[in-house]
Scaffold this active site. Sequence first.
Site, PDB file in Angstrom:
ATOM      1  N   ARG A   1      18.553   0.187  15.445  1.00  0.00           N
ATOM      2  CA  ARG A   1      19.493   0.758  14.474  1.00  0.00           C
ATOM      3  C   ARG A   1      19.410   2.272  14.655  1.00  0.00           C
ATOM      4  O   ARG A   1      18.332   2.816  14.852  1.00  0.00           O
ATOM      5  CB  ARG A   1      19.133   0.290  13.070  1.00  0.00           C
ATOM      6  CG  ARG A   1      19.319  -1.231  12.949  1.00  0.00           C
ATOM      7  CD  ARG A   1      19.366  -1.720  11.520  1.00  0.00           C
ATOM      8  NE  ARG A   1      19.966  -3.041  11.450  1.00  0.00           N
ATOM      9  CZ  ARG A   1      19.266  -4.188  11.429  1.00  0.00           C
ATOM     10  NH1 ARG A   1      17.962  -4.174  11.466  1.00  0.00           N
ATOM     11  NH2 ARG A   1      19.891  -5.338  11.364  1.00  0.00           N
TER      12      ARG A   1
ATOM     13  N   THR B   1      25.214 -12.178  15.525  1.00  0.00           N
ATOM     14  CA  THR B   1      24.402 -12.126  14.297  1.00  0.00           C
ATOM     15  C   THR B   1      24.122 -13.547  13.829  1.00  0.00           C
ATOM     16  O   THR B   1      25.020 -14.396  13.859  1.00  0.00           O
ATOM     17  CB  THR B   1      25.101 -11.328  13.173  1.00  0.00           C
ATOM     18  OG1 THR B   1      24.400 -11.591  11.938  1.00  0.00           O
ATOM     19  CG2 THR B   1      26.552 -11.707  12.968  1.00  0.00           C
TER      20      THR B   1
ATOM     21  N   ASP C   1      28.847  -6.411  12.103  1.00  0.00           N
ATOM     22  CA  ASP C   1      29.955  -5.536  11.691  1.00  0.00           C
ATOM     23  C   ASP C   1      29.597  -4.046  11.724  1.00  0.00           C
ATOM     24  O   ASP C   1      30.460  -3.210  12.001  1.00  0.00           O
ATOM     25  CB  ASP C   1      30.542  -5.959  10.338  1.00  0.00           C
ATOM     26  CG  ASP C   1      29.485  -6.105   9.255  1.00  0.00           C
ATOM     27  OD1 ASP C   1      28.302  -5.804   9.523  1.00  0.00           O
ATOM     28  OD2 ASP C   1      29.852  -6.510   8.136  1.00  0.00           O
TER      29      ASP C   1
ATOM     30  N   ASP D   1      28.472 -13.816   9.257  1.00  0.00           N
ATOM     31  CA  ASP D   1      29.204 -13.102   8.214  1.00  0.00           C
ATOM     32  C   ASP D   1      30.298 -12.192   8.763  1.00  0.00           C
ATOM     33  O   ASP D   1      30.574 -11.132   8.216  1.00  0.00           O
ATOM     34  CB  ASP D   1      28.220 -12.300   7.334  1.00  0.00           C
ATOM     35  CG  ASP D   1      27.425 -11.282   8.140  1.00  0.00           C
ATOM     36  OD1 ASP D   1      27.416 -11.371   9.374  1.00  0.00           O
ATOM     37  OD2 ASP D   1      26.823 -10.388   7.522  1.00  0.00           O
TER      38      ASP D   1
ATOM     39  N   ASP E   1      23.829 -14.354  10.918  1.00  0.00           N
ATOM     40  CA  ASP E   1      24.315 -14.493   9.538  1.00  0.00           C
ATOM     41  C   ASP E   1      25.682 -15.165   9.382  1.00  0.00           C
ATOM     42  O   ASP E   1      26.065 -15.512   8.261  1.00  0.00           O
ATOM     43  CB  ASP E   1      24.386 -13.117   8.865  1.00  0.00           C
ATOM     44  CG  ASP E   1      23.008 -12.559   8.551  1.00  0.00           C
ATOM     45  OD1 ASP E   1      22.053 -13.333   8.519  1.00  0.00           O
ATOM     46  OD2 ASP E   1      22.906 -11.335   8.341  1.00  0.00           O
TER      47      ASP E   1
ATOM     48  N   ARG F   1      20.649 -11.378   4.053  1.00  0.00           N
ATOM     49  CA  ARG F   1      20.501 -10.392   2.972  1.00  0.00           C
ATOM     50  C   ARG F   1      21.777 -10.276   2.157  1.00  0.00           C
ATOM     51  O   ARG F   1      21.757 -10.128   0.962  1.00  0.00           O
ATOM     52  CB  ARG F   1      20.119  -9.036   3.572  1.00  0.00           C
ATOM     53  CG  ARG F   1      19.528  -8.088   2.557  1.00  0.00           C
ATOM     54  CD  ARG F   1      18.929  -6.883   3.229  1.00  0.00           C
ATOM     55  NE  ARG F   1      17.767  -7.195   4.027  1.00  0.00           N
ATOM     56  CZ  ARG F   1      17.293  -6.422   5.003  1.00  0.00           C
ATOM     57  NH1 ARG F   1      17.919  -5.313   5.331  1.00  0.00           N
ATOM     58  NH2 ARG F   1      16.213  -6.767   5.673  1.00  0.00           N
TER      59      ARG F   1
ATOM     60  N   GLY G   1      20.641  -6.426  14.284  1.00  0.00           N
ATOM     61  CA  GLY G   1      19.639  -7.500  14.374  1.00  0.00           C
ATOM     62  C   GLY G   1      19.839  -8.346  15.625  1.00  0.00           C
ATOM     63  O   GLY G   1      20.979  -8.661  15.973  1.00  0.00           O
TER      64      GLY G   1
END
Length: 322
Positions: free
Chosen positions: A76, A129, A107, A133, A131, A175, A15
């Site tokens: 992707r 990212t 990741d 995360d 996120d 997500r 992303g």
Amino acid sequence: MAKQIKTIGVLTSGGDAPGMNAAIRAVVRKSLANGLKVKGIKKGYQGLLNEEIIDMDRRSVADIIQRGGTILGTARCMEFTTPEGQAKGAEICRKYGIDGMVVIGGDGSYRGAQKLSAQGINTVGIPGTIDLDITCTDYTIGFDTSINTAMEAIDKIRDTSSSHERVSIVEVMGRHAGYIALWCAIANGADDILLPEKYDYNEQRIIDNIIDNRKKGKTHHIIINAEGIGHSTSMARRIEAATGIETRATILGYMQRGGSPTCKDRVYASMMGAYAADIMTQGKTNRVVGYRDGKFQDFDIEEALNMEKSIDEYMYQIARIL
Ligand code: ADP
Ligand code: F6P
């Protein structure tokens, strides 16, 4: 003996995130300053396999630090998850004289970098990212811009929610990770927060909370729902039916991934890009850059991927209490 690196490639993968351009710019310019040659790989690992490879100089990254998205494009790529795809990728690197690759992504992208390193191409990952995360780092490129975009949008929703005395469910991205939701819950003073890491399927608790707040005279009720929980529209219908209070859902979506990066995203992404160029120049491989304990540092990719990420319990409690 560390491998002598002469030419590096840089790609963005997974992303996109605001600040990726600042990182690309820093990788290119610091690598050039270190005496390396730089090639840009378009559209992540897919572009590598398609040989979409361009030479980069200082001017190739001019006028991009303020732009969202990624000038290299991202994708992707299923083929790169196969041993054949990885061997082909390494072969293409050798064909173009690329002995090191800087991978800006999440990741999943690091797993690709790990495979490329195992094939003899030095790799360094940079956390890109929205996120947040990635466990080894307290900062990921794009998170700051993303939460500021979401925060401003939620403020606006709150205005109209108050005027109409409605309940508002606002779905933010993430997500698998609730960090955007958690930060927005604190920044926007949300009344309820739903995170994938903490979800207990107890909708009745939310309904009771709404009724309770209404009795206390509160004119709005903001629920921040992470994408990982989703179903905001059907949740709104059920809540409206159970409470008798008009309830609306807003899904913020991809606006959180775009836009001009904040100052923090520009500066930290630049520092990480420069750091990656430096460790690449030193011949390090299979590393990922992180910001932890107040400084930029690098970690083994394997170790970074194995670190367990959990929501900060205290922060979560504060979001609920405040
Ligand atoms: P992110 O990097 O944001 O986590 P993805 O998980 O989609 O995003 O990963 C980006 C790309 O990285 C994938 O499309 C694929 O090309 C590559 N990738 C992901 N997992 C692996 C893997 N186990 N081995 C090799 N490449 C991988
Ligand atoms: O990783 C960033 C992210 O925006 C997640 O929050 C979200 O779940 C996912 O990407 C969406 O990805 P896609 O671009 O495939 O819809």
